[in-house]
Design a protein around this motif. Structure first.
Motif, PDB file in Angstrom:
ATOM      1  N   LYS A 163       1.095  -1.316   0.148  1.00  0.00           N
ATOM      2  CA  LYS A 163      -0.042   0.024  -0.035  1.00  0.00           C
ATOM      3  C   LYS A 163       0.938   1.296   0.100  1.00  0.00           C
ATOM      4  CE  LYS A 163      -4.136  -1.691   2.203  1.00  0.00           C
ATOM      5  NZ  LYS A 163      -5.013  -1.810   3.424  1.00  0.00           N
ATOM      6  N   ARG A 164       2.111   1.324   0.777  1.00  0.00           N
ATOM      7  CA  ARG A 164       2.963   2.418   1.030  1.00  0.00           C
ATOM      8  C   ARG A 164       3.450   2.751  -0.466  1.00  0.00           C
ATOM      9  NH1 ARG A 164       5.738   5.364   4.641  1.00  0.00           N
ATOM     10  NH2 ARG A 164       4.049   5.380   5.704  1.00  0.00           N
ATOM     11  N   TYR A 165       3.910   1.684  -1.275  1.00  0.00           N
ATOM     12  CA  TYR A 165       4.607   1.679  -2.523  1.00  0.00           C
ATOM     13  C   TYR A 165       3.391   2.361  -3.491  1.00  0.00           C
ATOM     14  CZ  TYR A 165       9.030  -0.862  -1.940  1.00  0.00           C
ATOM     15  OH  TYR A 165      10.110  -1.226  -1.736  1.00  0.00           O
ATOM     16  N   ASN A 166       2.050   2.199  -3.530  1.00  0.00           N
ATOM     17  CA  ASN A 166       1.197   2.424  -4.350  1.00  0.00           C
ATOM     18  C   ASN A 166       0.932   3.857  -3.997  1.00  0.00           C
ATOM     19  OD1 ASN A 166      -0.348   0.225  -6.174  1.00  0.00           O
ATOM     20  ND2 ASN A 166       0.477  -0.763  -4.731  1.00  0.00           N
ATOM     21  N   MET A 167       0.991   4.401  -2.862  1.00  0.00           N
ATOM     22  CA  MET A 167       0.710   5.870  -2.463  1.00  0.00           C
ATOM     23  C   MET A 167       1.756   6.434  -3.094  1.00  0.00           C
ATOM     24  SD  MET A 167      -2.305   6.284  -1.218  1.00  0.00           S
ATOM     25  CE  MET A 167      -1.862   8.029  -0.521  1.00  0.00           C
ATOM     26  N   ASN A 168       2.985   6.047  -2.928  1.00  0.00           N
ATOM     27  CA  ASN A 168       4.462   6.855  -3.473  1.00  0.00           C
ATOM     28  C   ASN A 168       4.299   6.796  -4.951  1.00  0.00           C
ATOM     29  OD1 ASN A 168       4.964   7.124  -0.603  1.00  0.00           O
ATOM     30  ND2 ASN A 168       6.615   5.542  -0.752  1.00  0.00           N
ATOM     31  N   ARG A 205       2.155   5.477  -7.402  1.00  0.00           N
ATOM     32  CA  ARG A 205       0.623   5.730  -8.162  1.00  0.00           C
ATOM     33  C   ARG A 205      -0.101   6.740  -7.530  1.00  0.00           C
ATOM     34  NH1 ARG A 205      -2.315   0.948  -7.730  1.00  0.00           N
ATOM     35  NH2 ARG A 205      -3.566   1.388  -9.785  1.00  0.00           N
ATOM     36  N   HIS A 206       0.194   7.218  -6.541  1.00  0.00           N
ATOM     37  CA  HIS A 206      -0.690   8.000  -5.755  1.00  0.00           C
ATOM     38  C   HIS A 206      -2.120   7.745  -5.494  1.00  0.00           C
ATOM     39  CE1 HIS A 206       2.963  10.692  -6.087  1.00  0.00           C
ATOM     40  NE2 HIS A 206       2.782  10.446  -7.599  1.00  0.00           N
ATOM     41  N   ARG A 207      -2.166   6.319  -5.403  1.00  0.00           N
ATOM     42  CA  ARG A 207      -3.648   5.688  -5.121  1.00  0.00           C
ATOM     43  C   ARG A 207      -3.511   4.679  -3.935  1.00  0.00           C
ATOM     44  NH1 ARG A 207      -5.016   3.615 -11.231  1.00  0.00           N
ATOM     45  NH2 ARG A 207      -4.862   5.722 -12.269  1.00  0.00           N
ATOM     46  N   SER A 208      -4.706   4.702  -3.284  1.00  0.00           N
ATOM     47  CA  SER A 208      -4.606   3.704  -2.025  1.00  0.00           C
ATOM     48  C   SER A 208      -5.044   2.436  -2.572  1.00  0.00           C
ATOM     49  CB  SER A 208      -5.985   4.245  -1.123  1.00  0.00           C
ATOM     50  OG  SER A 208      -7.032   4.271  -1.748  1.00  0.00           O
ATOM     51  N   LYS A 248      10.730   5.143   0.096  1.00  0.00           N
ATOM     52  CA  LYS A 248      10.897   5.370  -1.156  1.00  0.00           C
ATOM     53  C   LYS A 248      12.150   4.840  -2.028  1.00  0.00           C
ATOM     54  CE  LYS A 248       8.412   9.620  -0.106  1.00  0.00           C
ATOM     55  NZ  LYS A 248       8.453  11.263  -0.045  1.00  0.00           N
TER      56      LYS A 248
END
Length: 252
Positions: free
Chosen positions: A106-111, A113-116, A242
């Motif tokens: 989830k953290r990767y996708n926020m960083n 793709r900027h999506r939850s 990151k």
């Protein structure tokens, strides 16, 4: 560039079982000590998948080929959100899944793709790029495109039997982690969407322990050597999960 654009020391082993504790000490980096010239900076490739996901078998089958590259540190994280999925064959609870691995995805996708929202199978390359985990061509492209400026790491066994990682200078420094994994796992799926299939996997993560902070000037980390048939890997990553500063397998 070809399959082996980076030449690294391939230092494998198998991981400790889940919950196996690795005590690690972060030491000051001696001014006279530097990683050896033959140390390199492999690309970290992380696969997020589940044995309960009917779209994941192709990614699991591909990953050993990715992991065999000399310029890659490859880790397979099993997420837990497929465990409640039911089918005419009931449901399958992935024995290697952990909520902490779902949180990492989830953290990767926020960083990135900027999506939850998250999906499987998903491959993350050097903490900075993502693609479908079964797309060999795209994963290869992302590996080749990854900057070749990571901190060099030389991993070896000390006289006392401990693993030592000598980490070179970097632009950012970062947080260091020791990841334990099973080098080879064969699982016969008896229920759920993949009932009747077999997952023949490599580098299946079983745990992750923080080691401390590695500063821009570099440093050294020590940890007990993995047991026979087990392995581990070092990840140094910028704060906030990151960019990957360094990655290396433990010897053995």
């Amino acid at each position: 560039m070809g399959e082996n654009r980076r030449i690294s020391i391939r230092l494998h082993g198998k991981s400790a079982a889940a919950g196996f504790f690795f005590a690690a000490v972060l030491c000051a980096f001696p001014a006279q000590a530097q990683p050896r010239e033959d140390a390199e900076s492999p690309v970290l490739v992380e696969l997020f998948l589940s044995q309960a996901c009917n779209m994941c078998p192709p990614a699991a089958a591909l990953f050993p080929k990715i992991a065999a590259r000399d310029d890659v540190v490859a880790l397979s994280w099993h997420v837990d959100y497929w465990n409640m999925t039911t089918s005419e064959n009931g449901r399958w609870v992935d024995p290697f899944s952990e909520a902490a691995y779902t949180k990492r995805q989830k953290r990767y996708n926020m960083n990135i793709r900027h999506r939850s929202s998250i999906y499987t199978p998903q491959a993350i390359v050097n903490g900075a790029a993502q693609t479908v985990g079964a797309s060999e061509e795209k994963i290869r492209e992302l590996i080749e495109a990854a900057p070749d400026d990571g901190a060099k790491v030389f991993a070896h066994i000390n006289k006392d039997g401990a693993v030592r990682f000598d980490i070179g200078k970097s632009e950012a420094g970062g947080n260091a982690y020791l990841v334990t994994f099973k080098k080879h796992v064969v699982t016969d799926i008896t229920s759920g969407k993949n009932a009747g299939k077999t997952f023949d996997e490599v580098n299946v993560v079983t745990g992750m322990e923080p080691l401390g902070l590695v500063r821009r000037r570099g440093g050294d980390l020590t940890a007990p050597a993995p047991a026979e048939g087990e392995g581990c890997a070092l990840i140094v990553q910028e704060p906030g999960q990151k960019g990957v500063v360094a990655a290396a397998y433990c010897p053995g």
